[in-house]
Write a protein that holds these residues in place. Structure first.
Motif, mmCIF file in Angstrom:
data_model
loop_
_atom_site.group_PDB
_atom_site.id
_atom_site.type_symbol
_atom_site.label_atom_id
_atom_site.label_comp_id
_atom_site.label_asym_id
_atom_site.label_seq_id
_atom_site.Cartn_x
_atom_site.Cartn_y
_atom_site.Cartn_z
ATOM 1 N N LEU A 120 22.992 1.373 -69.924
ATOM 2 C CA LEU A 120 24.559 1.570 -69.560
ATOM 3 C C LEU A 120 24.785 3.136 -68.677
ATOM 4 N N LYS A 121 23.672 3.805 -68.005
ATOM 5 C CA LYS A 121 23.559 4.719 -67.279
ATOM 6 C C LYS A 121 24.224 4.364 -66.034
ATOM 7 N N SER A 122 25.050 4.874 -65.205
ATOM 8 C CA SER A 122 25.625 4.271 -64.160
ATOM 9 C C SER A 122 24.727 4.045 -63.020
ATOM 10 N N ASP A 123 23.995 4.830 -62.876
ATOM 11 C CA ASP A 123 23.040 4.569 -61.778
ATOM 12 C C ASP A 123 22.196 3.246 -62.037
ATOM 13 N N ASN A 124 21.744 2.939 -63.353
ATOM 14 C CA ASN A 124 20.860 1.810 -63.599
ATOM 15 C C ASN A 124 21.873 0.663 -63.577
ATOM 16 N N LEU A 125 23.350 0.776 -63.990
ATOM 17 C CA LEU A 125 23.904 -0.258 -63.708
ATOM 18 C C LEU A 125 24.292 -0.748 -62.307
ATOM 19 N N ALA A 126 24.452 0.235 -61.435
ATOM 20 C CA ALA A 126 24.379 0.328 -59.928
ATOM 21 C C ALA A 126 23.356 -0.500 -59.514
ATOM 22 N N LEU A 127 22.205 -0.168 -59.700
ATOM 23 C CA LEU A 127 20.902 -0.777 -59.482
ATOM 24 C C LEU A 127 20.831 -2.295 -60.010
ATOM 25 N N ALA A 132 19.755 6.716 -54.387
ATOM 26 C CA ALA A 132 20.914 6.958 -53.484
ATOM 27 C C ALA A 132 20.991 5.782 -52.476
ATOM 28 N N LEU A 133 20.304 5.445 -51.705
ATOM 29 C CA LEU A 133 20.398 4.557 -50.703
ATOM 30 C C LEU A 133 20.224 3.148 -51.337
ATOM 31 N N PHE A 134 19.580 2.573 -52.339
ATOM 32 C CA PHE A 134 19.484 1.569 -52.953
ATOM 33 C C PHE A 134 20.777 1.094 -53.558
ATOM 34 N N ILE A 135 21.481 1.974 -54.115
ATOM 35 C CA ILE A 135 22.707 1.823 -54.734
ATOM 36 C C ILE A 135 23.883 1.285 -53.962
ATOM 37 N N GLN A 136 23.776 1.554 -52.522
ATOM 38 C CA GLN A 136 24.684 1.126 -51.270
ATOM 39 C C GLN A 136 24.190 -0.157 -51.036
ATOM 40 N N SER A 137 22.768 -0.405 -50.840
ATOM 41 C CA SER A 137 22.439 -1.831 -50.326
ATOM 42 C C SER A 137 20.930 -1.719 -50.259
ATOM 43 N N TYR A 138 20.318 -2.694 -50.948
ATOM 44 C CA TYR A 138 18.931 -2.844 -50.969
ATOM 45 C C TYR A 138 18.636 -3.471 -49.516
ATOM 46 N N GLU A 139 19.186 -4.401 -49.233
ATOM 47 C CA GLU A 139 18.915 -4.909 -47.883
ATOM 48 C C GLU A 139 18.898 -4.406 -46.673
ATOM 49 N N ARG A 140 19.945 -3.298 -46.645
ATOM 50 C CA ARG A 140 20.171 -2.413 -45.239
ATOM 51 C C ARG A 140 19.125 -1.129 -45.628
#
Length: 227
Positions: A110-117, A32-40
């Motif tokens: 094509l899973k939404s979370d995987n595309l987001a990652l 959930a956090l990585f989807i927003q930003s890995y760096e932050r």
């Protein structure tokens, strides 16, 4: 202080239930956090979201790079296990097995979370090249191995001729994902329907059979159109 080596993929299945539960909670929080930003994203933030102590977090994962890679490895491990089960089905033709594997691979991609990652990884790739390389290795090698195993079973059964299974596996992986993944990365509204996925994978299996015919010098013992 030396930190514990994180449990990965199938090895994680052998952990005690309470430990697996904490691991799953940590991974879900990290996702959930990585989807927003890995760096932050920080290990502190992951521990807080997962409601675990930092000691517990570090007992499972050495750092956030390991966490990101573990997310990928768990998805790929599920695909590998499904492929192993399909590959052992003597009542399936090689076309059926390729269809099932190709469909599972594309649905995973094509899973939404995987595309987001994947979008996050693309954005962070230049700043974190080691992460990118680890993710690529964690995805490509086990999926290639699964396809190679499927092909070896088919060759052993006399269903097809394929001298260079590694080349064939790489080709199959690329045509399955192809432009569909790029389209969905740019706009998830372009996500294909289940019927469109089935049609696409069927065409890929046909193209794969034609490649094997061309490389092996003839139609005997090669794949045909999917049923």
């Amino acid at each position: 202080m030396t930190r514990a080596t994180p449990a990965r993929g199938a090895a994680a299945q052998g952990l005690p239930r309470d430990v697996r539960g904490k691991r799953a909670l940590i991974l879900a929080s990290a996702r959930a956090l990585f989807i927003q930003s890995y760096e932050r994203t920080t290990m502190d933030a992951i521990a807080e979201r997962a409601t675990v102590s930092k000691a517990t977090l570090y007992a499972h994962f050495a750092g956030k790079e390991d966490l990101f890679v573990a997310l990928v490895e768990d998805e790929v491990e599920a695909l590998r296990q499904a492929s192993t089960a399909t590959g052992g089905r003597a009542d399936f033709s090689v076309e059926d097995r390729l269809m099932r594997f190709g469909t599972q691979l594309l649905e995973l991609t094509l899973k939404s979370d995987n595309l987001a990652l994947l979008r996050v990884l693309i954005g962070a790739g230049q700043r974190f090249p080691a992460l990118t390389q680890r993710v690529v290795d964690s995805v490509r090698a086990p999926i290639r191995s699964a396809v190679v195993q499927l092909l070896e079973q088919a060759v052993a059964a006399g269903e097809l001729v394929c001298d260079d299974r590694r080349f064939a596996a790489d080709f199959f992986m690329r045509i399955i994902n192809g432009g569909i993944r790029i389209d969905c990365l740019l706009d998830e509204r372009l996500r294909p329907t289940p019927a469109q996925i089935h049609e696409h994978v069927g065409l890929c299996v046909q193209a794969f059979g034609l490649l094997l015919q061309a490389r092996n010098g003839g139609p005997a013992g090669t794949t045909g159109p999917p049923r």
